[in-house]
Design an enzyme around this catalytic site. Structure first.
Site, mmCIF file in Angstrom:
data_model
loop_
_atom_site.group_PDB
_atom_site.id
_atom_site.type_symbol
_atom_site.label_atom_id
_atom_site.label_comp_id
_atom_site.label_asym_id
_atom_site.label_seq_id
_atom_site.Cartn_x
_atom_site.Cartn_y
_atom_site.Cartn_z
ATOM 1 N N GLU A 95 52.149 43.294 -19.893
ATOM 2 C CA GLU A 95 53.506 43.105 -19.451
ATOM 3 C C GLU A 95 53.512 42.528 -17.836
ATOM 4 O O GLU A 95 53.991 41.473 -17.737
ATOM 5 C CB GLU A 95 54.558 44.040 -19.593
ATOM 6 C CG GLU A 95 54.765 44.537 -21.037
ATOM 7 C CD GLU A 95 55.385 43.359 -21.971
ATOM 8 O OE1 GLU A 95 55.852 42.556 -21.627
ATOM 9 O OE2 GLU A 95 54.926 43.472 -22.998
ATOM 10 N N TRP B 248 52.459 38.894 -17.783
ATOM 11 C CA TRP B 248 53.252 37.904 -17.837
ATOM 12 C C TRP B 248 53.871 37.463 -16.500
ATOM 13 O O TRP B 248 54.061 36.066 -16.632
ATOM 14 C CB TRP B 248 54.429 38.306 -18.947
ATOM 15 C CG TRP B 248 54.384 38.398 -20.202
ATOM 16 C CD1 TRP B 248 53.972 39.322 -21.157
ATOM 17 C CD2 TRP B 248 54.623 36.996 -21.030
ATOM 18 N NE1 TRP B 248 54.053 38.756 -22.179
ATOM 19 C CE2 TRP B 248 54.301 37.429 -22.305
ATOM 20 C CE3 TRP B 248 54.858 35.768 -20.761
ATOM 21 C CZ2 TRP B 248 54.467 36.573 -23.506
ATOM 22 C CZ3 TRP B 248 55.004 34.821 -21.821
ATOM 23 C CH2 TRP B 248 54.748 35.220 -23.043
ATOM 24 N N TRP C 277 73.681 19.433 -24.019
ATOM 25 C CA TRP C 277 74.212 20.902 -23.981
ATOM 26 C C TRP C 277 75.745 20.660 -23.885
ATOM 27 O O TRP C 277 76.253 19.613 -23.545
ATOM 28 C CB TRP C 277 73.711 21.557 -22.634
ATOM 29 C CG TRP C 277 72.166 21.536 -22.565
ATOM 30 C CD1 TRP C 277 71.580 20.672 -21.898
ATOM 31 C CD2 TRP C 277 71.519 22.644 -23.012
ATOM 32 N NE1 TRP C 277 70.182 21.183 -22.018
ATOM 33 C CE2 TRP C 277 70.091 22.305 -22.892
ATOM 34 C CE3 TRP C 277 71.614 23.575 -23.864
ATOM 35 C CZ2 TRP C 277 68.970 23.142 -23.221
ATOM 36 C CZ3 TRP C 277 70.633 24.521 -24.623
ATOM 37 C CH2 TRP C 277 69.158 24.275 -23.850
ATOM 38 N N ASN D 297 64.810 44.141 -19.998
ATOM 39 C CA ASN D 297 64.311 42.838 -20.247
ATOM 40 C C ASN D 297 64.643 42.684 -21.758
ATOM 41 O O ASN D 297 65.074 41.354 -21.944
ATOM 42 C CB ASN D 297 62.710 43.004 -20.502
ATOM 43 C CG ASN D 297 61.951 41.947 -21.173
ATOM 44 O OD1 ASN D 297 62.263 40.876 -20.547
ATOM 45 N ND2 ASN D 297 61.275 42.095 -22.222
ATOM 46 N N TRP E 14 70.579 26.073 -20.379
ATOM 47 C CA TRP E 14 69.858 27.282 -19.786
ATOM 48 C C TRP E 14 69.749 27.222 -18.305
ATOM 49 O O TRP E 14 69.913 28.395 -17.583
ATOM 50 C CB TRP E 14 68.221 27.526 -20.420
ATOM 51 C CG TRP E 14 67.592 26.258 -20.115
ATOM 52 C CD1 TRP E 14 67.160 25.341 -20.845
ATOM 53 C CD2 TRP E 14 66.806 26.258 -18.886
ATOM 54 N NE1 TRP E 14 66.352 24.308 -20.054
ATOM 55 C CE2 TRP E 14 66.041 24.926 -19.038
ATOM 56 C CE3 TRP E 14 66.305 26.908 -17.849
ATOM 57 C CZ2 TRP E 14 65.198 24.687 -17.880
ATOM 58 C CZ3 TRP E 14 65.564 26.576 -16.894
ATOM 59 C CH2 TRP E 14 64.831 25.305 -17.104
ATOM 60 N N TRP F 286 63.726 32.207 -18.877
ATOM 61 C CA TRP F 286 64.912 31.482 -19.335
ATOM 62 C C TRP F 286 64.128 30.350 -20.158
ATOM 63 O O TRP F 286 64.791 29.919 -21.331
ATOM 64 C CB TRP F 286 65.664 30.984 -18.302
ATOM 65 C CG TRP F 286 66.809 31.728 -18.009
ATOM 66 C CD1 TRP F 286 66.727 32.664 -16.725
ATOM 67 C CD2 TRP F 286 67.731 31.989 -18.613
ATOM 68 N NE1 TRP F 286 68.014 33.469 -16.915
ATOM 69 C CE2 TRP F 286 68.545 32.874 -17.862
ATOM 70 C CE3 TRP F 286 68.567 31.181 -19.689
ATOM 71 C CZ2 TRP F 286 69.937 33.255 -18.462
ATOM 72 C CZ3 TRP F 286 69.959 31.797 -20.009
ATOM 73 C CH2 TRP F 286 70.367 32.603 -19.597
HETATM 74 P P1 FAD Z 1 58.152 46.854 -16.630
HETATM 75 O O1 FAD Z 1 58.326 46.797 -18.134
HETATM 76 O O2 FAD Z 1 57.927 48.373 -16.170
HETATM 77 O O3 FAD Z 1 57.108 45.885 -16.310
HETATM 78 C C1 FAD Z 1 56.264 45.948 -15.122
HETATM 79 C C2 FAD Z 1 56.296 44.713 -14.444
HETATM 80 O O4 FAD Z 1 55.885 43.429 -15.375
HETATM 81 C C3 FAD Z 1 57.668 43.918 -14.200
HETATM 82 O O5 FAD Z 1 58.001 44.561 -12.908
HETATM 83 C C4 FAD Z 1 57.266 42.559 -14.108
HETATM 84 O O6 FAD Z 1 56.583 42.223 -12.854
HETATM 85 C C5 FAD Z 1 56.266 42.276 -15.216
HETATM 86 N N1 FAD Z 1 57.023 41.835 -16.346
HETATM 87 C C6 FAD Z 1 57.358 42.597 -17.256
HETATM 88 N N2 FAD Z 1 58.045 41.863 -18.413
HETATM 89 C C7 FAD Z 1 58.015 40.675 -17.963
HETATM 90 C C8 FAD Z 1 58.347 39.232 -18.538
HETATM 91 N N3 FAD Z 1 58.986 39.106 -19.687
HETATM 92 N N4 FAD Z 1 58.008 38.336 -17.737
HETATM 93 C C9 FAD Z 1 57.446 38.577 -16.461
HETATM 94 N N5 FAD Z 1 56.986 39.581 -15.935
HETATM 95 C C10 FAD Z 1 57.429 40.758 -16.400
HETATM 96 N N6 FAD Z 1 61.329 39.215 -14.191
HETATM 97 C C11 FAD Z 1 61.217 39.221 -12.944
HETATM 98 O O7 FAD Z 1 60.348 39.493 -12.367
HETATM 99 N N7 FAD Z 1 61.849 38.063 -12.188
HETATM 100 C C12 FAD Z 1 63.089 37.588 -12.824
HETATM 101 O O8 FAD Z 1 63.739 36.713 -12.332
HETATM 102 C C13 FAD Z 1 63.161 37.523 -14.151
HETATM 103 N N8 FAD Z 1 63.925 36.818 -14.843
HETATM 104 C C14 FAD Z 1 64.024 36.967 -16.339
HETATM 105 C C15 FAD Z 1 65.078 36.351 -17.025
HETATM 106 C C16 FAD Z 1 65.083 36.344 -18.530
HETATM 107 C C17 FAD Z 1 66.317 35.400 -19.161
HETATM 108 C C18 FAD Z 1 64.211 37.316 -19.141
HETATM 109 C C19 FAD Z 1 64.400 37.547 -20.613
HETATM 110 C C20 FAD Z 1 63.309 38.056 -18.314
HETATM 111 C C21 FAD Z 1 63.289 37.980 -16.997
HETATM 112 N N9 FAD Z 1 62.250 38.838 -16.255
HETATM 113 C C22 FAD Z 1 62.224 38.460 -14.807
HETATM 114 C C23 FAD Z 1 61.386 39.471 -17.052
HETATM 115 C C24 FAD Z 1 61.612 41.135 -17.133
HETATM 116 O O9 FAD Z 1 62.946 40.950 -17.717
HETATM 117 C C25 FAD Z 1 61.715 41.827 -15.756
HETATM 118 O O10 FAD Z 1 60.327 41.602 -15.238
HETATM 119 C C26 FAD Z 1 61.628 43.263 -16.283
HETATM 120 O O11 FAD Z 1 62.952 43.699 -16.867
HETATM 121 C C27 FAD Z 1 61.389 44.070 -15.074
HETATM 122 O O12 FAD Z 1 61.888 45.393 -15.277
HETATM 123 P P2 FAD Z 1 60.597 46.537 -14.871
HETATM 124 O O13 FAD Z 1 60.116 46.223 -13.567
HETATM 125 O O14 FAD Z 1 61.230 48.007 -15.228
HETATM 126 O O15 FAD Z 1 59.525 46.061 -16.057
#
Ligand code: FAD
Length: 469
Positions: A271, A274, A302, A337, A355, A378
């Protein structure tokens, strides 16, 4: 020879440990000065409200920590070129160091600054610090950037991820002078305070809490918003209070000590990767926040529906898990997420609202909003991203709520007016029998909204529009 000064230009790397630019500055000179620029260059996207609030506190914390190492931090607003030039003059520095950035606009301003410094005869050092692997280092067999995640992840795993550096050894501490970090902080952001411990120490605390607490349940629990088992490291990563390499090596260290955890750690790091994948896309494209990555989406029409957009923003859509997510984000600067995916899907697919309008709202409200991951995700949800969610995948917020918020604990927390509904109806109050609503004290359309869109017909509409593309 007189005392030499090195200048370190800090950007998305507000930390002492595993900060190669700061390290190099200590190696190069007797005195180190630090600079942060609130960049006003026209192409560079200004941070949103919640991120400006975080940044203010993160800089204030870093100022104190740098002072312990004898480093003075100056914070200025202006163009990168003018501000670095002025800082060079003020500090008398003969060398400048920074960690690289990957957004095209940021990379361009960095190049302009680099050219100016070279012309002035200043030594420069730039470093990789804020991604696991820099965008040009992970390539397909044919030498192209990856557009599909799984092979990207495999290739990334094969890379050497450098071991994190320790914090530099301090020289004589100085008394910190409070810096004017207060960069147009929105008044509403103060309410976010109870939810976060901002700064490098807070970042490492979040990692430790996660490793001791959430990690074992991460693969099964990460999709369940009420379980709150994820790391909440994203805003710390956004500002570089912790580096992804530190997290990577913490994970691998744990897996080596406790091999039965290896699979769980691997899921977590996949994750984290990503985040790198989105930075790769940011680097290889001109503007992912406005231009769809798949060209065919450029012709998409849109809907212009300001009332529905406002209802979505304010958590008044009539779909409890969506409203809970939007309200959680407004209250805390964060949203889990899976709920981010559901809220985004309702906007871009069921409501067919651009979006980019949603991305902009998240940009202003999320403490972790960054140039790569907000637009990248997005576009993933909207379908226009590379390796995106397919057009026919339109989340149903009711069934998703029933699956991932089984007892409705998340909805009850953020949408308290639904707290008394039995589990069976908490994800769909609009379908509940009249007496159940009465007993729960709910009057639809008054105490809680009717759904702003019909899920079935809007799904068919979204599929038709996507097929036409
Ligand atoms: P954990 O699950 O603990 O994951 C650890 C780290 O992995 C996160 O801190 C993050 O850096 C990375 N990560 C995990 N999932 C993703 C993912 N899908 N995409 C990219 N990195 C990921 N994340 C952001 O950091 N900044 C944003 O602006 C952002 N906007 C988002 C907008 C949308 C519409 C969606 C669907 C997701 C977005 N995310 C974004 C991705 C994700 O939702 C968050 O990174 C995550 O929820 C952060 O929580 P956590 O640190 O507890 O994640």
């Amino acid at each position: 020879m007189g005392e030499r000064t090195a200048l370190v230009w800090l950007r998305n790397d507000l930390r002492l440990a595993d900060n190669p630019a700061l390290h190099a500055a200590f190696d190069a000179a007797d005195r180190v000065a630090a600079l942060y620029v609130h960049q006003s260059d026209p192409d560079v996207r200004a941070p949103g409200g919640a991120a400006r609030w975080w940044l203010h506190h993160s800089l204030a914390d870093l100022n104190e920590e740098l002072a312990k190492l004898g480093v003075r931090l100056s914070v200025h607003t202006g163009s990168a070129l003018d501000t670095v030039r002025a800082a060079l003059k003020d500090s008398g520095a003969t060398s400048v160091f920074w960690n690289r950035r990957y957004g095209p606009a940021e990379a361009r301003t960095d190049l302009v600054v680099e050219n100016m410094l070279r012309a002035e005869g200043v030594d420069i050092g730039t470093f990789a610090a804020n991604v696991l692997a820099e965008p040009w280092t992970v390539k397909t067999g044919a030498g192209n950037p990856f557009s599909v995640y799984t092979p990207f992840w495999k290739a990334l795993k094969g890379q050497h991820i450098p071991t994190p550096l320790p914090a530099p050894k301090g020289r004589s501490p100085i008394k910190p002078i409070p810096v004017d970090t207060d960069y147009r902080q929105p008044r509403w952001a103060g309410k976010l305070t109870p939810y976060w411990h901002i700064g490098e120490a807070g970042a490492h605390e979040a990692l430790a809490v996660f490793i001791d607490g959430g990690l074992p349940d991460y693969p099964q629990g990460r999709d369940f918003p009420a379980r709150a088992v994820t790391s909440r490291l994203s805003p710390h990563l956004r500002f570089g209070e912790i580096s992804p390499r530190q997290i990577w090596h913490a994970g691998h260290g744990l897996a080596a000590r406790e091999p039965h955890r290896a699979e769980t750690v691997d899921k977590f790091l996949s994750e984290l990767a990503w985040r790198d994948f989105n930075y790769h896309q940011l680097y290889h494209r001109e503007d992912i926040a406005t231009v769809p990555m798949q060209g065919k989406y450029a012709t998409m029409t849109w809907r212009d529906a300001p009332g529905e957009l406002a209802a979505w923003q304010q958590g008044r859509t009539g779909f409890p898990i969506v409203d809970a997510g939007m309200r959680e984000m407004w209250a805390t600067g964060f949203m889990q997420n899976r709920v981010r995916m559901l809220t985004a899907s309702l906007l871009a697919k069921n409501l067919l609202i651009d979006w980019r309008r949603g991305e902009q709202w998240f940009w202003d409200c999320l403490v972790d909003a960054d140039d790569a991951n907000n637009p990248g995700n997005w576009q993933w949800v909207a379908g226009s991203g590379l390796d995106a969610s397919p057009y026919f995948r339109i989340f149903n917020p009711v069934t998703q709520g029933e699956r991932f918020d089984v007892e409705g604990a998340y909805v009850r927390q953020w949408v308290p007016e639904l707290a008394k509904l039995p589990d069976q109806w908490v994800q769909q109050p609009f379908a509940a029998p009249a007496d159940v609503l009465r007993q729960a004290g709910i009057v639809l359309g008054q105490t809680y909204p009717q759904p702003i869109v019909d899920l079935k017909t809007s799904r068919v509409r979204a599929l038709e529009v996507a097929r036409e593309l």
